[in-house]
Write an enzyme that holds these catalytic residues in place. Structure first.
Site, mmCIF file in Angstrom:
data_model
loop_
_atom_site.group_PDB
_atom_site.id
_atom_site.type_symbol
_atom_site.label_atom_id
_atom_site.label_comp_id
_atom_site.label_asym_id
_atom_site.label_seq_id
_atom_site.Cartn_x
_atom_site.Cartn_y
_atom_site.Cartn_z
ATOM 1 C CE LYS A 1 8.307 25.246 107.317
ATOM 2 N NZ LYS A 1 8.847 23.891 107.314
ATOM 3 C CG ASN A 2 10.825 24.776 104.089
ATOM 4 O OD1 ASN A 2 10.630 24.509 105.283
ATOM 5 N ND2 ASN A 2 9.913 24.598 103.176
ATOM 6 N NE ARG B 1 10.722 15.174 107.129
ATOM 7 C CZ ARG B 1 11.196 13.928 107.190
ATOM 8 N NH1 ARG B 1 11.071 13.232 108.290
ATOM 9 N NH2 ARG B 1 11.782 13.391 106.170
ATOM 10 C CB CYS C 1 4.814 15.257 109.377
ATOM 11 S SG CYS C 1 5.024 15.614 107.679
ATOM 12 N NE ARG D 1 8.381 15.125 104.769
ATOM 13 C CZ ARG D 1 8.202 16.343 105.295
ATOM 14 N NH1 ARG D 1 7.223 16.531 106.140
ATOM 15 N NH2 ARG D 1 9.031 17.334 105.024
ATOM 16 N N PRO D 2 10.571 9.636 103.862
ATOM 17 C CG PRO D 2 10.648 8.873 101.667
ATOM 18 C CD PRO D 2 9.776 9.616 102.627
ATOM 19 C CB ILE D 3 16.067 10.042 105.256
ATOM 20 C CG1 ILE D 3 16.256 8.862 106.222
ATOM 21 C CG2 ILE D 3 15.247 11.139 105.907
ATOM 22 C CD1 ILE D 3 17.111 9.233 107.436
ATOM 23 C CG ASP D 4 14.938 6.469 99.911
ATOM 24 O OD1 ASP D 4 14.030 7.170 100.381
ATOM 25 O OD2 ASP D 4 15.137 6.338 98.692
ATOM 26 C CG ASP E 1 5.825 23.439 100.995
ATOM 27 O OD1 ASP E 1 7.005 23.787 101.170
ATOM 28 O OD2 ASP E 1 5.438 22.262 101.081
ATOM 29 C CB ILE F 1 5.436 16.555 96.350
ATOM 30 C CG1 ILE F 1 5.662 17.483 95.158
ATOM 31 C CG2 ILE F 1 6.686 16.442 97.239
ATOM 32 C CD1 ILE F 1 6.837 17.130 94.268
ATOM 33 N NE ARG G 1 6.680 22.429 112.936
ATOM 34 C CZ ARG G 1 6.817 21.319 112.211
ATOM 35 N NH1 ARG G 1 5.878 20.411 112.207
ATOM 36 N NH2 ARG G 1 7.895 21.127 111.480
HETATM 37 C C1 EPZ Z 1 11.114 19.957 101.992
HETATM 38 O O1 EPZ Z 1 10.806 18.709 102.583
HETATM 39 C C2 EPZ Z 1 10.270 20.975 102.732
HETATM 40 N N1 EPZ Z 1 10.630 20.962 104.151
HETATM 41 C C3 EPZ Z 1 8.784 20.651 102.573
HETATM 42 O O2 EPZ Z 1 8.070 21.743 103.157
HETATM 43 C C4 EPZ Z 1 8.434 20.611 101.082
HETATM 44 O O3 EPZ Z 1 7.099 20.186 100.945
HETATM 45 C C5 EPZ Z 1 9.366 19.631 100.350
HETATM 46 O O4 EPZ Z 1 10.751 19.973 100.596
HETATM 47 C C6 EPZ Z 1 9.141 19.676 98.844
HETATM 48 O O5 EPZ Z 1 9.400 20.971 98.366
HETATM 49 C C7 EPZ Z 1 11.799 21.532 104.515
HETATM 50 O O6 EPZ Z 1 12.548 22.037 103.702
HETATM 51 C C8 EPZ Z 1 12.114 21.497 105.989
HETATM 52 P P1 EPZ Z 1 11.799 16.234 99.665
HETATM 53 P P2 EPZ Z 1 11.746 17.419 102.238
HETATM 54 O O7 EPZ Z 1 12.951 15.456 100.173
HETATM 55 O O8 EPZ Z 1 13.126 17.859 101.983
HETATM 56 C C9 EPZ Z 1 10.571 11.819 98.385
HETATM 57 C C10 EPZ Z 1 6.534 22.831 104.548
HETATM 58 O O9 EPZ Z 1 5.296 22.853 104.560
HETATM 59 N N2 EPZ Z 1 11.823 11.430 99.061
HETATM 60 O O10 EPZ Z 1 12.018 17.254 98.599
HETATM 61 O O11 EPZ Z 1 11.490 16.392 103.297
HETATM 62 C C11 EPZ Z 1 9.526 12.295 99.373
HETATM 63 O O12 EPZ Z 1 8.774 11.198 99.873
HETATM 64 C C12 EPZ Z 1 7.250 21.514 104.332
HETATM 65 O O13 EPZ Z 1 7.278 23.839 104.690
HETATM 66 C C13 EPZ Z 1 12.253 10.109 98.958
HETATM 67 O O14 EPZ Z 1 11.595 9.266 98.346
HETATM 68 O O15 EPZ Z 1 11.065 16.950 100.880
HETATM 69 C C14 EPZ Z 1 8.695 13.214 98.522
HETATM 70 O O16 EPZ Z 1 7.755 12.454 97.791
HETATM 71 C C15 EPZ Z 1 6.317 20.334 104.176
HETATM 72 N N3 EPZ Z 1 13.427 9.766 99.572
HETATM 73 C C16 EPZ Z 1 9.693 13.824 97.546
HETATM 74 O O17 EPZ Z 1 10.833 12.952 97.563
HETATM 75 C C17 EPZ Z 1 14.192 10.678 100.261
HETATM 76 O O18 EPZ Z 1 15.262 10.297 100.779
HETATM 77 C C18 EPZ Z 1 10.151 15.233 97.889
HETATM 78 O O19 EPZ Z 1 10.661 15.198 99.200
HETATM 79 C C19 EPZ Z 1 13.728 12.001 100.355
HETATM 80 C C20 EPZ Z 1 12.555 12.366 99.742
#
Ligand code: EPZ
Length: 452
Positions: free
Chosen positions: A22-23, A92, A116, A121-124, A304, A326, A396
């Site tokens: 999926k991811n 997402r 969610c 879910r920040p994107i900074d 996950d 995480i 999903r």
């Molecule tokens: C991906 O989410 C996956 N989703 C998530 O899977 C998975 O839990 C996560 O990676 C970690 O492996 C998809 O790929 C669609 P991150 P993502 O950016 O990319 C922080 C599932 O169940 N962060 O690696 O959104 C964030 O808050 C889903 O399949 C920032 O601070 O995760 C978190 O603590 C749930 N700023 C950590 O980093 C940012 O700009 C990891 O988030 C981005 C993230």
């Protein structure tokens, strides 16, 4: 809204085939727009997140044909602005469109993705990367717009290891002038998959799978055929369910290396795990040993699978401690497990699980995708019947999980609420009323529509 009805205590036995990841899929589909001509993506899972993303690309004007796991994308899009919240909120990973459209058109505007049920879910870090490449960012009324006359490669050091930011910056840098170096990059298998896809389109990405990724931008990216990697989270979910039920299952179409953290943990719990090429065999005789788990970026234990393995540990011998590093609120499944007799205490990001003799079936509610997987695992080991509602979350991310589990001998049925009420002799009107008033899901999302 459908439900799953599970009668527990049947060990899983037989063989099951894992679908595409999926991811990886929700990154590959938007990435297909980078090419100047047709892209074919194979081994996509037939799940709602894939259907929704196909709908989004069609909304943007791309020609999208999707049938039986193969998506053909002709990227002649006409809409790159005002991608509405109604459309993008369903998924997402809509934020990948920012990196793709910035690379190809130097401009993109989408509704900010919501949070969610596992935390904000920040994107900074995504924004930090785009700005380093020379983009201007505007956030206004829930929309984010990214623009750049020209993208210039740059060094980017991520403050946190982020899968999404790593992939999004790779996408944006794929056509930037010069060299981009991402440091403290995520190393998940789907990062490597994305690098392979960009390179198959004629891109130049090196180092994916390590924490330093180098992207040399190119003028043009061409069409290609890309096969998405198998889903290590789905595979891990079946490994856990087999271990929890005392089963013996061969899981096919896996890359064992991607499963190392879960394999190691199950062996520590007393499970037999045998690897053989692209399959893995799990044999288990409960009760299992309690183990401690700390979720970390790959190759650490995957967040996950934290929720499904929590369900397994509810009946392990002794005390297990789970630390979720995480996401700040990825324990919403605990209250539902406690309704089934689990003995779990959550303190901040730590869950302390005291193993109990047995769980008992109960009506429970999925609060997010992997919480749903945890409740299925719990239902499979519980005495009696478990009803799981809000299973649209599960659909999903897992392709026909009920059918696959039934193929392994599980007693699981998908019940449509309307049919169930129909059987009880209620009129359509009463059903509609009942469904509206009594049926509460945390976030009733209308899944995408499968189409070919
Ligand atoms: C991906 O989410 C996956 N989703 C998530 O899977 C998975 O839990 C996560 O990676 C970690 O492996 C998809 O790929 C669609 P991150 P993502 O950016 O990319 C922080 C599932 O169940 N962060 O690696 O959104 C964030 O808050 C889903 O399949 C920032 O601070 O995760 C978190 O603590 C749930 N700023 C950590 O980093 C940012 O700009 C990891 O988030 C981005 C993230």
């Amino acid at each position: 809204m459908d439900k799953f009805k599970i009668k527990g205590k049947k060990p899983l036995e037989g063989r099951v085939k894992v679908s595409g990841a999926k991811n990886a899929a929700v990154a590959a589909i938007p990435a297909g727009l980078l090419a100047d001509d047709e892209v074919i993506i194979e081994n996509l899972p037939m799940i709602n997140d894939v259907f929704v993303y196909g709908d989004i690309l069609k909304y943007m004007g791309a020609e999208v044909l999707f049938n039986n796991g193969v998506m053909k994308i002709k990227p002649n899009i006409h809409t790159i602005h005002h991608l509405p919240y109604e459309l993008v909120k369903k998924i997402r990973a809509s934020y990948y469109l920012l990196g793709v459209l910035l690379a190809k058109y130097g401009d993109a505007e989408i509704a900010l993705p919501g949070g969610c049920n596992i935390g904000t879910r920040p994107i900074d870090q995504h924004i930090k990367g785009f700005q380093a490449l020379g983009a201007k960012i505007e956030i206004d009324q829930g929309m984010i717009r990214v623009r750049a006359k020209e993208l210039i490669g740059a060094p980017i050091y991520l403050d946190v290891v982020s899968v999404g930011a790593t992939i999004n910056i790779m996408l944006a840098a794929s056509k930037a002038k010069g060299l981009t170096v991402i440091e403290n990059a995520a190393k998940e298998p789907h990062i490597v998959d994305m690098a392979n896809f960009i390179n198959a389109m004629g891109g130049n990405v090196k180092g994916a799978g390590t924490d330093v990724i180098k992207i040399r931008g190119v003028e043009k990216l061409h069409g290609c055929t890309h096969t998405v990697i198998p889903d290590q989270v789905e595979a891990g979910t079946f490994m856990i369910a087999t271990a929890a039920t005392g089963g013996d299952v061969i899981i096919e179409n896996v890359i064992p290396k991607h499963l190392d953290p879960i394999t190691a943990k199950l062996i520590e719990a007393g499970v037999i795990v045998e690897e053989n090429g692209d399959l893995i065999r799990v044999i288990s005789e409960p009760p299992l040993n309690a183990v401690n788990i700390k979720t970390l970026p790959y190759p650490g234990f995957p967040t996950d699978l934290q929720q499904p393995i929590t369900a397994l540990l509810t009946t392990a011998k002794g005390t297990s401690i789970i630390t979720e590093t995480i996401w700040e609120s990825r324990f919403k499944h605990v209250d539902e497990l406690k309704r089934m007799g689990a003995d779990i205490n959550v303190e901040g990001r730590t869950a302390i699980i005291q193993g109990v003799e047995e769980l008992s079936g109960a009506p429970v509610k999925a609060t997010d995708l992997r919480a749903g997987a945890a409740l299925i695992t719990a239902g499979l080991i519980a005495q009696g019947e478990t009803e799981i509602s809000c299973i649209h979350y599960i659909d999903r991310g897992y392709e026909q999980i009920d059918k696959k589990l039934k193929g392994l001998g599980a007693n699981i049925e998908r019940i449509s609420e309307a049919d169930q009420k129909q059987k009880e002799g209620k009129t359509r009107g009463e059903i509609a009323n009942w469904t509206k008033q009594e049926y509460v899901c945390l976030e009733a999302e209308a899944p995408g529509t499968p189409y070919s």
